[in-house]
Design an enzyme around this catalytic site. Structure first.
Site, short mmCIF file in Angstrom:
data_model
loop_
_atom_site.label_atom_id
_atom_site.label_comp_id
_atom_site.label_asym_id
_atom_site.label_seq_id
_atom_site.Cartn_x
_atom_site.Cartn_y
_atom_site.Cartn_z
N ASP A 318 -8.92 8.52 1.25
CA ASP A 318 -8.46 8.96 -0.06
C ASP A 318 -7.31 9.96 0.17
OD1 ASP A 318 -8.11 9.35 -2.75
OD2 ASP A 318 -10.23 9.63 -3.18
C1 BGC Z 1 -8.17 9.47 -5.97
C2 BGC Z 1 -8.20 7.98 -5.70
C3 BGC Z 1 -6.85 7.37 -5.87
C4 BGC Z 1 -5.86 8.12 -4.97
C5 BGC Z 1 -4.45 7.56 -5.05
C6 BGC Z 1 -7.04 10.15 -5.21
O1 BGC Z 1 -6.89 11.47 -5.62
O2 BGC Z 1 -9.41 10.03 -5.60
O3 BGC Z 1 -9.15 7.36 -6.55
O4 BGC Z 1 -6.89 6.01 -5.56
O5 BGC Z 1 -5.83 9.47 -5.36
O6 BGC Z 1 -3.86 7.85 -6.24
#
Ligand code: BGC
Length: 813
Positions: A318
């Site tokens: 993530d």
């Molecule tokens: C979120 C994810 C997301 C990623 C990219 C993160 O902060 O937890 O769900 O896919 O950002 O935007």
């Protein structure tokens, strides 16, 4: 023999049921149909060991990967392991590198938040034409409930209990994303969420592993079509692995802590279902699991994901989760990067750590180069499977338009997601819903009624509020000057001092979005005034999706924000009949409303067709059929609240709404100031018609254990006749729950193990059959292995988790 079977079954991969619906005419009544839901024996046979994903494991594909890998320098290899956000930020501390230069050196494996033909082609041309080995960049994006055509939020889609609806949303999202240069979506989010204080419950399928697994499969199928090479397929990223939804106290990014049994039995099944459906990538989570961060966890990432489930795609972290491992205090930058890579995280999303600290550790021998090679292989496999090498660019197409077809698709799904929570008769009027033509003047009141942005719902990166038809616009169209409108109050102000007075958020890419403090007293008075002039008042209340829903939006209270509760009470006090439409991405606390408002419709965040879909149900053009995918609490202090609780030695009984009168009533598992039960339980949802359930029948009330363990499926089948006893056609979600009454590890008091949506004409009866076998009956024993033991299962079938029609099944030695 049994022990051997036990071990064999313990390695089973959970594929979940394959639903086959067959309509068979009944002998006596022509209108009586039989609906058979069955799992084929062939599917069972395929479940005994991890099956490699054929799309990522072909000989030809592997040969291309190996040929390329041989030519790569260490820097080029590490370049494949990094992902940069070169557009807007969806997290903190975006890196500030010169991507053109890096791409030309072959050191940008992936990018996120770069959308559209022009922008994606710009970087792709550099990677393909200037870099030495011409390896395409894979662009990823959060396509969560549609890309340009925004559907209801995922929690709402879960309320449809309709995997085909999820598949349709994913399908259109994939087509639109691909046309925008995006071959990879950060979806589906399949975290089990049992605590609505956690704002990300909006992105989830709710609280239940069985429902969550069925939907997880559907999302993957819709995006990937079982064929990544198709020009309109996208690779999924199943997230957030693992157990991110169990954040302690519902606070986002917080730790999770649970037994291995709970992890495997409750939280992991939807990820596993997605992997078994062919998911090409997985996203590792921010949270720690029993003390080991999800993005450096060899147990979940290597042992379970790769060894037990046979996952052969790649894992992306993530956003910044690898760099943030330093905050988990498990090492400095180089150490945490090594831990993440060795645990099985192949790509570093926007953390800029793999790109800076892996090469030197490989050169000094701290990290074997083979570990880097394996990660590169997995990433290249997905790039080849998507045919990015052959088709790296995207043609600029016509500008997006919310065409009638797209609108129809969004409306169809939104119609199915509406949950009628309450529809009590009102004196001299009867049930308020559906609205009759007797209501000459209608007052529409509330901050959600005309708020296009908030009706879109959280996580709509490329959604456009201009495409939204609001409730006000739709009701105006239908009622003309019979409609009176007042906003009533803002979403984020409030006199109680606890809620936000004003907010200001300046992201690097967004303008200052200060919200002025409205004069609530004045606007509430205006709302009361129009209510008194109307025959019925519709209140559209909810949550600001920008500020209160989604990521980093945890709450300690679950009531309406700002002055909305005050507004509701003031309008109810006029004595006019009130219909409450709740527009929010989480279960809110609706206790006051449930006691004082006769009709309540949960409409979630419905997307671009918000107004038409809500109106469809209000006017009875559509009979509501949604069912809650998560329990609605009476009070926030009950959270985490879910129906599948494990038993206690002192179960509560009697009337919990009053103080206990003796020791027997006092020393039980209960609250002194609130009932234990949900206000609106899991599976709940009313209709404009009524459904009755006959006594369920089971074809084998006793089955030998050895047959269940050997995979005979179904070992028994539960059948029930469901009749529409009301005056209009309607769809009912028939639900089957079981309880294992005697297991070596205590089991939940109820667990969903089957469901089917059936549509019934007035007076029509259908027979619904649910198969039961190892997949439905198993649990994890003290060794965290799946098993079935001799026992009796109580089985209920009905229209919610309160189902009472009962039968049983004995599993005998
Ligand atoms: C979120 C994810 C997301 C990623 C990219 C993160 O902060 O937890 O769900 O896919 O950002 O935007």
């Amino acid at each position: 023999m049994c022990a051997e079977l036990l071990t064999r079954r313990a390695q089973t991969v959970y594929y979940g049921p394959v639903m086959k619906l067959t309509f068979v005419p009944h002998r006596r009544l022509n209108a009586l149909l039989t609906l058979i839901v069955c799992l084929s024996a062939a599917t069972i046979a395929a479940q005994t060991r991890p099956v490699p994903n054929p799309q990522l494991a072909s000989k030809e594909l592997n040969a291309r990967v190996e040929a390329l890998l041989k030519q790569m320098t260490l820097e080029e290899k590490i370049g494949q392991l990094v992902q940069y956000s070169a557009g807007f930020a969806t997290g903190p501390s975006a890196s500030n590198l010169t991507y053109d230069e890096l791409a030309a050196k072959g050191q940008v494996g992936s990018m996120l938040n770069v959308v559209g033909a022009e922008k994606t082609n710009h970087y792709q041309h550099i990677a393909m034409e200037k870099s030495r080995l011409h390896i395409p960049i894979i662009f990823g994006l959060d396509v969560i409930h549609g890309h340009r055509t925004i559907f209801p939020v995922p929690l709402a889609i879960a309320a449809s209990w309709d995997p085909e609806a999820a598949e349709a949303v994913a399908r259109l999202g994939a087509k639109e994303a691909r046309a925008d240069g995006i071959p990879w979506v950060f979806s589906p989010m399949v975290d089990i969420s049992r605590d609505p204080r956690w704002g990300r419950i909006v992105e989830s399928n709710g609280e239940d592993p069985y429902l969550g697994s069925a939907l997880a499969r559907a999302w993957v199928k819709g995006y990937q079509q079982d064929d990544l090479s198709k020009v309109d397929s996208v690779a999924v990223s199943v997230k957030h692995y693992a157990a991110y939804g169990a954040a302690i106290a519902g606070r986002d990014y917080n730790a999770t802590d649970m037994s291995e049994i709970t992890l495997r039995q409750v939280y992991l099944p939807p990820y596993q279902a997605a992997v078994a459906a062919g998911a090409a990538t997985v996203m590792s989570s921010f949270n720690s699991i029993n003390g080991v961060p999800g993005s450096a966890n060899p147990f979940t990432l290597t042992q379970i994901l790769r060894k037990e489930w046979g996952f052969d795609g790649f894992v992306v972290s993530d956003w910044g989760a690898i760099a943030e491992l330093r905050n988990h205090a498990i090492g400095d930058g180089p150490t945490v990067a090594r831990k993440a890579l060795e645990a099985g995280v192949d790509m570093d999303m926007e953390g800029n750590l793999y790109g800076t600290v892996i090469a030197s550790q490989v050169r000094s021998g701290k990290i074997p180069e083979s570990v880097v090679d394996d990660a590169v292989r997995r990433i290249l496999r997905v790039k080849f499977a998507l045919r990015l090498f052959d088709h790296p660019y995207v043609d600029a197409g016509p500008a997006y338009e919310a065409t009638p077809e797209r609108r129809a698709a969004a409306r169809k799904v939104a119609d199915e997601t509406m949950v009628l929570l309450k529809n009590d008769p009102v004196e001299a009027v009867g049930a308020l819903l559906p609205l009759t033509s007797k209501a000459k003047t209608v007052a529409l009141i509330g901050p959600m009624a005309d708020d296009a942005q908030d009706l879109l719902g959280a996580w709509t990166v490329t959604g456009n509020m201009k495409d939204v038809i609001t409730l006000k616009a739709e009701l105006q169209k239908r009622l003309g000057d019979r409609l009176l409108f007042a906003e009533g109050c803002g979403l984020l102000s409030g006199e109680d001092g606890k809620t936000l007075k004003s907010v200001s958020f300046t992201a690097s890419n967004a303008a200052d979005q200060s919200i002025p403090v409205p004069d609530d007293q004045k606007t509430i008075a205006q709302a009361v005034e129009i209510a008194t002039r109307s025959d019925v008042a519709i209140l559209a209340l909810g949550e600001s999706t920008n500020w209160m829903e989604g990521e980093a939006a945890s709450r300690t209270t679950l009531g309406f924000t700002g002055a909305q509760q005050q507004l509701l009470e003031a309008v109810v006090a006029t004595g006019k009949p009130v219909i409450l439409v709740v527009l929010a991405g989480r279960p809110l606390e609706l206790k006051w409303a449930a006691e004082h408002v006769p009709a309540i419709l949960e409409a979630w965040s419905p997307g671009i067709e918000a107004g038409p879909a809500v109106a469809d149900v209000l006017f009875g053009d559509v009979n509501p059929s949604g069912k809650l995918p998560a329990s609605f609490p009476r009070a926030v202090g009950q959270e985490p609240l879910y129906y599948a609780q494990t038993p206690t030695g002192r179960p509560a009984h009697g009337d919990l709404s009053r103080m206990p009168r003796n020791a027997a009533e006092k020393f039980v598992s209960r609250y002194m100031d609130e009932e234990n039960s949900a206000l609106f339980p899991f599976g709940w949802g009313l209709s404009y018609t009524r459904f009755s359930y006959a006594q369920p029948a089971i074809d084998h009330s006793e089955v030998p254990l050895r047959e269940v363990l050997a995979g005979r499926h179904p070992a028994a089948t539960v059948g029930v006749d469901v009749t529409n006893t009301g005056g209009v056609a309607g769809a009912e979600v028939v639900q089957l729950y079981i309880r294992n009454t005697s297991a070596s590890v205590e089991q939940p008091v109820r667990e969903l193990k089957g469901f089917a949506r059936v549509t019934l004409a007035p007076g029509e009866t259908k027979h619904v059959a649910f198969p039961l076998g190892f997949d439905e009956l198993n649990f994890y024993n003290v060794d965290a292995k799946r098993t079935v033991e001799p026992t009796t299962y109580t089985i209920w079938v009905g229209g919610s988790s309160l189902a009472t029609a009962e039968t049983s099944l004995k599993v005998v030695e």
